[in-house]
Design a protein around this motif. Structure first.
Motif, PDB file in Angstrom:
ATOM      1  N   ALA A  55       0.805  -1.219   0.000  1.00 37.64           N
ATOM      2  CA  ALA A  55       0.000   0.000   0.000  1.00 37.64           C
ATOM      3  C   ALA A  55       0.838   1.269   0.000  1.00 37.64           C
ATOM      4  N   GLN A  56       2.060   1.225   0.549  1.00 37.36           N
ATOM      5  CA  GLN A  56       2.981   2.360   0.555  1.00 37.36           C
ATOM      6  C   GLN A  56       2.341   3.622   1.133  1.00 37.36           C
ATOM      7  N   LEU A  57       1.673   3.462   2.270  1.00 39.12           N
ATOM      8  CA  LEU A  57       1.115   4.620   2.957  1.00 39.12           C
ATOM      9  C   LEU A  57       2.219   5.380   3.678  1.00 39.12           C
ATOM     10  N   LEU A  58       2.002   6.658   3.861  1.00 40.27           N
ATOM     11  CA  LEU A  58       2.978   7.486   4.570  1.00 40.27           C
ATOM     12  C   LEU A  58       2.804   7.267   6.069  1.00 40.27           C
ATOM     13  N   PRO A  59       3.795   6.697   6.753  1.00 40.45           N
ATOM     14  CA  PRO A  59       3.601   6.258   8.135  1.00 40.45           C
ATOM     15  C   PRO A  59       3.407   7.389   9.138  1.00 40.45           C
ATOM     16  N   HIS A  60       3.863   8.615   8.814  1.00 38.30           N
ATOM     17  CA  HIS A  60       3.763   9.725   9.768  1.00 38.30           C
ATOM     18  C   HIS A  60       2.447  10.486   9.649  1.00 38.30           C
ATOM     19  N   LEU A  61       1.592  10.096   8.688  1.00 34.91           N
ATOM     20  CA  LEU A  61       0.303  10.757   8.492  1.00 34.91           C
ATOM     21  C   LEU A  61      -0.839   9.828   8.869  1.00 34.91           C
ATOM     22  N   ASP A  62      -1.926  10.420   9.406  1.00 38.95           N
ATOM     23  CA  ASP A  62      -3.094   9.585   9.679  1.00 38.95           C
ATOM     24  C   ASP A  62      -3.787   9.248   8.355  1.00 38.95           C
ATOM     25  N   ILE A  63      -4.839   8.461   8.427  1.00 39.33           N
ATOM     26  CA  ILE A  63      -5.473   7.954   7.209  1.00 39.33           C
ATOM     27  C   ILE A  63      -6.123   9.082   6.412  1.00 39.33           C
ATOM     28  N   ARG A  64      -6.738  10.046   7.077  1.00 42.06           N
ATOM     29  CA  ARG A  64      -7.337  11.164   6.342  1.00 42.06           C
ATOM     30  C   ARG A  64      -6.268  11.902   5.536  1.00 42.06           C
ATOM     31  N   ALA A  65      -5.132  12.152   6.155  1.00 44.14           N
ATOM     32  CA  ALA A  65      -4.058  12.870   5.461  1.00 44.14           C
ATOM     33  C   ALA A  65      -3.464  12.030   4.329  1.00 44.14           C
ATOM     34  N   ASN A  66      -3.363  10.720   4.531  1.00 45.76           N
ATOM     35  CA  ASN A  66      -2.896   9.849   3.455  1.00 45.76           C
ATOM     36  C   ASN A  66      -3.846   9.905   2.260  1.00 45.76           C
ATOM     37  N   LEU A  67      -5.137   9.887   2.537  1.00 45.05           N
ATOM     38  CA  LEU A  67      -6.123   9.914   1.462  1.00 45.05           C
ATOM     39  C   LEU A  67      -6.052  11.202   0.650  1.00 45.05           C
ATOM     40  N   THR A  68      -5.862  12.320   1.309  1.00 44.50           N
ATOM     41  CA  THR A  68      -5.890  13.621   0.627  1.00 44.50           C
ATOM     42  C   THR A  68      -4.538  14.025   0.062  1.00 44.50           C
ATOM     43  N   TYR A  69      -3.509  13.229   0.320  1.00 45.55           N
ATOM     44  CA  TYR A  69      -2.158  13.613  -0.097  1.00 45.55           C
ATOM     45  C   TYR A  69      -2.082  13.808  -1.614  1.00 45.55           C
ATOM     46  N   GLY A  70      -2.648  12.864  -2.375  1.00 41.41           N
ATOM     47  CA  GLY A  70      -2.557  12.958  -3.822  1.00 41.41           C
ATOM     48  C   GLY A  70      -3.317  14.128  -4.410  1.00 41.41           C
ATOM     49  N   ARG A  71      -4.326  14.629  -3.700  1.00 44.83           N
ATOM     50  CA  ARG A  71      -5.133  15.727  -4.222  1.00 44.83           C
ATOM     51  C   ARG A  71      -4.327  17.021  -4.328  1.00 44.83           C
ATOM     52  N   PHE A  72      -3.257  17.133  -3.534  1.00 43.55           N
ATOM     53  CA  PHE A  72      -2.455  18.357  -3.589  1.00 43.55           C
ATOM     54  C   PHE A  72      -1.812  18.547  -4.961  1.00 43.55           C
ATOM     55  N   PHE A  73      -1.632  17.461  -5.708  1.00 44.63           N
ATOM     56  CA  PHE A  73      -0.978  17.538  -7.006  1.00 44.63           C
ATOM     57  C   PHE A  73      -1.990  17.630  -8.148  1.00 44.63           C
ATOM     58  N   THR A  74      -3.268  17.688  -7.806  1.00 42.12           N
ATOM     59  CA  THR A  74      -4.325  17.801  -8.811  1.00 42.12           C
ATOM     60  C   THR A  74      -4.885  19.218  -8.791  1.00 42.12           C
ATOM     61  N   PRO A  75      -4.886  19.922  -9.918  1.00 41.66           N
ATOM     62  CA  PRO A  75      -5.458  21.271  -9.943  1.00 41.66           C
ATOM     63  C   PRO A  75      -6.874  21.265  -9.379  1.00 41.66           C
ATOM     64  N   ARG A  76      -7.182  22.320  -8.621  1.00 39.74           N
ATOM     65  CA  ARG A  76      -8.465  22.349  -7.913  1.00 39.74           C
ATOM     66  C   ARG A  76      -9.654  22.180  -8.859  1.00 39.74           C
ATOM     67  N   ASP A  77      -9.587  22.779 -10.030  1.00 40.44           N
ATOM     68  CA  ASP A  77     -10.725  22.700 -10.946  1.00 40.44           C
ATOM     69  C   ASP A  77     -10.824  21.345 -11.652  1.00 40.44           C
ATOM     70  N   GLU A  78      -9.855  20.453 -11.401  1.00 42.82           N
ATOM     71  CA  GLU A  78      -9.896  19.117 -12.002  1.00 42.82           C
ATOM     72  C   GLU A  78     -10.165  18.026 -10.966  1.00 42.82           C
ATOM     73  N   ARG A  79     -10.490  18.415  -9.754  1.00 42.16           N
ATOM     74  CA  ARG A  79     -10.780  17.436  -8.709  1.00 42.16           C
ATOM     75  C   ARG A  79     -12.242  17.003  -8.831  1.00 42.16           C
ATOM     76  N   ARG A  80     -12.483  16.083  -9.747  1.00 41.90           N
ATOM     77  CA  ARG A  80     -13.864  15.693 -10.058  1.00 41.90           C
ATOM     78  C   ARG A  80     -14.386  14.571  -9.174  1.00 41.90           C
ATOM     79  N   ILE A  81     -13.513  13.913  -8.404  1.00 41.62           N
ATOM     80  CA  ILE A  81     -13.936  12.829  -7.510  1.00 41.62           C
ATOM     81  C   ILE A  81     -13.878  13.339  -6.079  1.00 41.62           C
ATOM     82  N   ALA A  82     -15.027  13.353  -5.408  1.00 42.00           N
ATOM     83  CA  ALA A  82     -15.135  13.947  -4.071  1.00 42.00           C
ATOM     84  C   ALA A  82     -14.707  12.967  -2.979  1.00 42.00           C
TER      85      ALA A  82
END
Length: 366
Positions: free
Chosen positions: A84-111
């Motif tokens: 799974a290669q989760l980031l061990p220093h982040l909780d699950i919510r932060a792991n889930l949202t980590y990839g969204r930082f690299f997606t332009p806000r107007d292209e975040r079509r999956i909530a």
């Protein structure tokens, strides 16, 4: 639509693979070393092809003739690996949202909320990765990839490190994300039950080349007698509507034209047909309808081919009423003792205990 046509040379491996895939799950299937993970790495841009062209919809990701190469971080492709290669220093919510930082806000079509609901991980959001089971970690990894709103999801043996119980747990979640988010998925596996259940299209690879492409029923059924050790990978894929389920016995009855098929597990009625993988080594042939046996699935069929070699085994191809085919392994001794030949009408006996419930796919209504 994915169009992939790449060549790659290593010292001891030549890769020459071309295929197309549409919406849904396309499985890359084959033995270890066949080139499945190489195809995934080329799709993701993690490895460079000697020659080739890759397009995703109308986007050209790679065209060596025109010197086009889109780097991995700009391809908008999500990846899920065995680990799974989760980031061990982040909780699950932060792991889930980590990839969204690299997606332009107007292209975040999956909530966020629908992904959490589909994957059943709402109760895990405040937890740390090291407190999760293997199946829970993989669900979080899938959610993280999906929340980056990818144009394509690559899954490289995502269940290989999980035990049977965890695999059974996570397969329905993969089906739900396939059906509800409509993101095309390329799924790598050498597990025939996973491929039979999940995939709409299968690309069989061997030694860096495509050897077959089509539906699970077309690709997974052997065209010839398998090698001595590989006979357990020979499967047939049948589909039939649900007749009813028997909760008191924990089985579902399927209404196939060749006879009733009993499968383990409770499949909800009101769905489309059920697709089931049946190993050729789990089929027993009988002349005449047997009486007083424990096997509940008895299918009528006609032998259209018998494949033999110098091994102890032979493989029969049966055509069933309705046109589907079923493969059956038996010893050459048994074939000769029964006097079986092409054109004979036989009964195929299939024990429910030999059917892996992980192979059961509920197909949408036509």
């Amino acid at each position: 639509m994915i169009r992939f046509d790449c060549q790659l040379d290593r010292r001891d491996f030549r890769f020459r693979v071309a295929f197309e895939a549409e919406t849904g799950i396309t499985a890359l299937f084959g033995p270890s070393g066949s080139g499945k993970s190489t195809a995934i790495r080329l799709l993701a841009g993690l490895e460079a092809a000697k020659e080739g062209r890759i397009t995703l919809g109308d986007r050209v990701l790679l065209d060596t003739a025109k010197r086009v190469f889109i780097p991995p971080h700009r391809r908008r492709i999500g990846l899920v690996f065995q680990d799974a290669q989760l980031l061990p220093h982040l909780d699950i919510r932060a792991n889930l949202t980590y990839g969204r930082f690299f997606t332009p806000r107007d292209e975040r079509r999956i909530a966020f909320d629908p992904v959490v609901e589909v994957l059943g991980i709402g109760h895990l959001l405040s937890r740390q990765p090291d407190t999760l089971s293997g199946g829970e970690r993989q669900r979080v990894a899938i959610g993280r990839a999906l929340l980056a709103s990818p144009h394509l999801l690559l899954m490289d043996e995502p269940l290989a490190s999980l035990d049977a119980a965890r695999k059974t747990e996570i397969l329905p979640f993969i089906e739900r994300l396939r059906d509800e988010f409509r993101v095309p998925i390329v799924y790598v596996s050498h597990a025939v039950e996973e491929v039979a259940r999940l995939a709409a299209r299968v690309i069989r690879l061997d030694n860096g080349a495509v050897t077959a492409a089509g539906s699970p029923a077309e690709v997974l059924a052997p065209v010839a007698l398998a090698s001595f050790a590989d006979r357990f990978d020979a499967v047939s894929v049948l589909s039939a509507p649900i007749r009813r389920y028997l909760p008191e016995y924990g089985v579902t009855l399927l209404d196939h034209p060749a006879g009733e098929i009993v499968v383990p597990g409770l499949v909800p009625t009101g769905q489309g047909e059920v697709r089931v993988a049946i190993r050729a080594t789990g089929v027993t042939l009988a002349v005449g309808r047997p009486a007083q046996v424990s096997v509940r699935t008895v299918l009528s069929g006609r032998i259209t081919a018998i494949d033999r070699n110098e091994s102890p085994f032979a493989m029969a191809t049966l055509v069933l009423p309705g046109g589907q085919t079923l493969k059956a392994y038996a010893t050459r001794l048994a074939f000769d003792a029964l006097g079986l030949d092409i054109g004979d009408e036989v009964q195929a006996l299939i024990k429910a205990a030999t059917i892996d419930e992980r192979s059961l796919a509920i197909l949408p209504p036509a």
